[in-house]
Design a protein around this motif. Structure first.
Motif, PDB file in Angstrom:
ATOM      1  N   ILE A   1     -22.120  -2.159  99.370  1.00  0.00           N
ATOM      2  CA  ILE A   1     -23.250  -1.970  98.462  1.00  0.00           C
ATOM      3  C   ILE A   1     -24.179  -0.880  98.996  1.00  0.00           C
ATOM      4  N   GLU A   2     -24.504  -0.967 100.255  1.00  0.00           N
ATOM      5  CA  GLU A   2     -25.473  -0.037 100.859  1.00  0.00           C
ATOM      6  C   GLU A   2     -25.041   1.418 100.732  1.00  0.00           C
ATOM      7  N   GLN A   3     -23.763   1.667 100.883  1.00  0.00           N
ATOM      8  CA  GLN A   3     -23.283   3.050 100.923  1.00  0.00           C
ATOM      9  C   GLN A   3     -23.279   3.736  99.563  1.00  0.00           C
ATOM     10  N   ILE A   4     -23.375   2.974  98.479  1.00  0.00           N
ATOM     11  CA  ILE A   4     -23.372   3.606  97.151  1.00  0.00           C
ATOM     12  C   ILE A   4     -24.774   3.743  96.575  1.00  0.00           C
ATOM     13  N   ILE A   5     -25.784   3.346  97.334  1.00  0.00           N
ATOM     14  CA  ILE A   5     -27.165   3.484  96.880  1.00  0.00           C
ATOM     15  C   ILE A   5     -27.729   4.810  97.386  1.00  0.00           C
ATOM     16  N   ALA A   6     -28.305   5.579  96.487  1.00  0.00           N
ATOM     17  CA  ALA A   6     -28.855   6.880  96.847  1.00  0.00           C
ATOM     18  C   ALA A   6     -30.060   6.717  97.764  1.00  0.00           C
ATOM     19  N   LYS A   7     -30.209   7.644  98.668  1.00  0.00           N
ATOM     20  CA  LYS A   7     -31.307   7.607  99.641  1.00  0.00           C
ATOM     21  C   LYS A   7     -32.163   8.856  99.488  1.00  0.00           C
TER      22      LYS A   7
ATOM     23  N   MET B   1     -18.029   3.666  91.831  1.00  0.00           N
ATOM     24  CA  MET B   1     -19.417   4.116  91.728  1.00  0.00           C
ATOM     25  C   MET B   1     -19.689   5.239  92.730  1.00  0.00           C
ATOM     26  N   GLU B   2     -20.312   6.298  92.260  1.00  0.00           N
ATOM     27  CA  GLU B   2     -20.673   7.366  93.175  1.00  0.00           C
ATOM     28  C   GLU B   2     -21.988   7.042  93.866  1.00  0.00           C
ATOM     29  N   ASN B   3     -22.288   7.761  94.909  1.00  0.00           N
ATOM     30  CA  ASN B   3     -23.462   7.465  95.727  1.00  0.00           C
ATOM     31  C   ASN B   3     -24.742   8.005  95.092  1.00  0.00           C
ATOM     32  N   ARG B   4     -25.061   7.498  93.878  1.00  0.00           N
ATOM     33  CA  ARG B   4     -26.262   7.945  93.170  1.00  0.00           C
ATOM     34  C   ARG B   4     -26.990   6.769  92.547  1.00  0.00           C
ATOM     35  N   HIS B   5     -26.793   5.587  93.048  1.00  0.00           N
ATOM     36  CA  HIS B   5     -27.318   4.398  92.392  1.00  0.00           C
ATOM     37  C   HIS B   5     -28.610   3.906  93.034  1.00  0.00           C
ATOM     38  N   SER B   6     -29.296   3.045  92.296  1.00  0.00           N
ATOM     39  CA  SER B   6     -30.591   2.525  92.737  1.00  0.00           C
ATOM     40  C   SER B   6     -30.537   1.012  92.907  1.00  0.00           C
ATOM     41  N   ILE B   7     -31.467   0.494  93.671  1.00  0.00           N
ATOM     42  CA  ILE B   7     -31.679  -0.950  93.761  1.00  0.00           C
ATOM     43  C   ILE B   7     -32.629  -1.338  92.638  1.00  0.00           C
ATOM     44  N   GLY B   8     -32.251  -2.344  91.863  1.00  0.00           N
ATOM     45  CA  GLY B   8     -33.102  -2.813  90.779  1.00  0.00           C
ATOM     46  C   GLY B   8     -34.042  -3.907  91.262  1.00  0.00           C
ATOM     47  N   ILE B   9     -35.301  -3.818  90.848  1.00  0.00           N
ATOM     48  CA  ILE B   9     -36.304  -4.847  91.154  1.00  0.00           C
ATOM     49  C   ILE B   9     -36.829  -5.361  89.825  1.00  0.00           C
ATOM     50  N   PHE B  10     -36.688  -6.669  89.588  1.00  0.00           N
ATOM     51  CA  PHE B  10     -37.107  -7.234  88.300  1.00  0.00           C
ATOM     52  C   PHE B  10     -38.176  -8.301  88.468  1.00  0.00           C
ATOM     53  N   ASP B  11     -39.143  -8.270  87.564  1.00  0.00           N
ATOM     54  CA  ASP B  11     -40.138  -9.351  87.480  1.00  0.00           C
ATOM     55  C   ASP B  11     -40.536  -9.524  86.023  1.00  0.00           C
ATOM     56  N   SER B  12     -41.070 -10.689  85.708  1.00  0.00           N
ATOM     57  CA  SER B  12     -41.516 -10.943  84.346  1.00  0.00           C
ATOM     58  C   SER B  12     -42.748 -10.110  83.992  1.00  0.00           C
ATOM     59  N   GLY B  13     -43.406  -9.551  84.981  1.00  0.00           N
ATOM     60  CA  GLY B  13     -44.592  -8.752  84.706  1.00  0.00           C
ATOM     61  C   GLY B  13     -44.970  -7.864  85.868  1.00  0.00           C
ATOM     62  N   TYR B  14     -46.193  -8.066  86.361  1.00  0.00           N
ATOM     63  CA  TYR B  14     -46.729  -7.218  87.427  1.00  0.00           C
ATOM     64  C   TYR B  14     -46.505  -7.776  88.832  1.00  0.00           C
ATOM     65  N   GLY B  15     -46.393  -9.089  88.956  1.00  0.00           N
ATOM     66  CA  GLY B  15     -46.391  -9.724  90.272  1.00  0.00           C
ATOM     67  C   GLY B  15     -45.318  -9.201  91.211  1.00  0.00           C
ATOM     68  N   GLY B  16     -44.158  -8.864  90.660  1.00  0.00           N
ATOM     69  CA  GLY B  16     -43.075  -8.366  91.491  1.00  0.00           C
ATOM     70  C   GLY B  16     -43.416  -7.078  92.210  1.00  0.00           C
ATOM     71  N   LEU B  17     -44.462  -6.400  91.746  1.00  0.00           N
ATOM     72  CA  LEU B  17     -44.891  -5.184  92.429  1.00  0.00           C
ATOM     73  C   LEU B  17     -45.379  -5.483  93.839  1.00  0.00           C
ATOM     74  N   THR B  18     -45.885  -6.698  94.085  1.00  0.00           N
ATOM     75  CA  THR B  18     -46.307  -7.052  95.439  1.00  0.00           C
ATOM     76  C   THR B  18     -45.094  -7.167  96.362  1.00  0.00           C
ATOM     77  N   ILE B  19     -43.986  -7.683  95.827  1.00  0.00           N
ATOM     78  CA  ILE B  19     -42.732  -7.731  96.583  1.00  0.00           C
ATOM     79  C   ILE B  19     -42.191  -6.316  96.781  1.00  0.00           C
ATOM     80  N   PHE B  20     -42.209  -5.541  95.716  1.00  0.00           N
ATOM     81  CA  PHE B  20     -41.702  -4.173  95.766  1.00  0.00           C
ATOM     82  C   PHE B  20     -42.452  -3.340  96.811  1.00  0.00           C
ATOM     83  N   LYS B  21     -43.751  -3.533  96.881  1.00  0.00           N
ATOM     84  CA  LYS B  21     -44.561  -2.797  97.855  1.00  0.00           C
ATOM     85  C   LYS B  21     -44.096  -3.099  99.280  1.00  0.00           C
TER      86      LYS B  21
END
Length: 275
Positions: A234-240, A1-21
């Motif tokens: 993991i950390e080193q392949i996530i884009a910043k 994997m090249e260093n262009r990847h993202s961390i995925g955040i999943f929720d069944s709806g909107y609530g996970g946005l509070t965690i994401f924030k």
């Protein structure tokens, strides 16, 4: 994997946005993809098999977008699907990918929030029925007594933007009253659903001052930061680049309207098909 990847955040709806924030507040430099399965929300009353299937579909979609790490910012998905995905799917199909939840990080620190060693857990029917918090907390703090209360009306109130109106008062008082009546030694209440922090103003009005109210956003954010420090592979392949993308399986306009409530800012989401 090249260093262009993202961390995925999943929720069944909107609530996970509070965690994401909270995650962005601690770790703003990373790229993120948020996915809300709004077309099939809420997950709370679905069977284990259904939640597992829905969650796996969404996790695999995030993998297809190049996410090496996915956070299940949903208590129901963490309770009903995480362990099976970690044990039965990742080692054989995605050995280089990781999926983390919100229950274990909370269980690891909950002992810091109680002096009486008696805590209450407020969650969806699915989370409560799974007994995941009872099992996880007992691993780290076997001396802590855990009482649970399902709050089936809280998510609909929040999803319909009725959580600050007078109609929510009855259901807040109802569920808080039930859990506190179960044991007068409770000195910590855990909001074990990512929607529930939006009800904090109403909960605090009726909660005795000696009872701590525990939300998960900061805890999960700290845990993610620690995980990335311990896993440089993991950390080193996530884009910043600080890029954040939002996807929903539901109506994008409706999703975008809700983000100001859950996330604190307007976003432009993109559609994603499931099922």
């Amino acid at each position: 994997m090249e260093n262009r990847h993202s961390i995925g955040i999943f929720d069944s709806g909107y609530g996970g946005l509070t965690i994401f924030k909270s995650i962005i507040g601690k770790l703003p430099e990373y790229n993120y993809i948020y996915l809300g399965d709004n077309a099939r929300t809420p997950y709370g009353d679905h069977s284990f098999e259904t939640v597992y299937r829905y969650t796996l579909e969404c996790v695999e979609w995030l993998f297809s977008q190049g996410c090496p790490l996915v956070i299940l910012a949903c208590n129901t998905a963490s309770a009903k699907a995480l362990r099976s995905i970690q044990q039965n799917v990742l080692p054989y199909k995605y050995p280089g990918r990781r999926v983390l939840g919100v229950i274990r990080p909370t269980a690891e620190v909950i002992g810091n929030y109680t002096d009486s060693k008696t805590v209450g857990v407020l969650g969806t029917r699915g989370t409560v029925k799974s007994a995941s918090y009872l099992m996880e907390i007992s691993k780290f703090y076997p001396e802590i007594r855990v009482l649970q209360q399902s709050c089936p009306m809280w998510v609909p109130l929040v999803e319909n933007n009725e959580h600050l109106g007078p109609g929510a008062d009855y259901f807040v008082e109802k569920y808080i009253g039930r859990i506190l009546e179960a044991d007068d030694r409770i000195d910590c209440l855990l909001l074990a659903c990512t929607h529930y922090p939006l009800l904090i103003p109403k909960i605090r009005k009726i909660l005795p001052e000696n009872i701590r109210l525990m939300a998960q956003g900061e805890i999960v954010a700290d845990s993610l930061g620690d995980y990335l420090n311990r896993h440089p592979e993991i950390e080193q392949i996530i884009a910043k680049e600080g890029i954040r993308k939002f996807f929903t399986s539901g109506d994008t306009e409706n999703f975008d309207r809700h983000t100001s409530v859950f996330f604190g800012e307007h976003v432009a989401s993109e559609p994603m098909s499931v099922g």
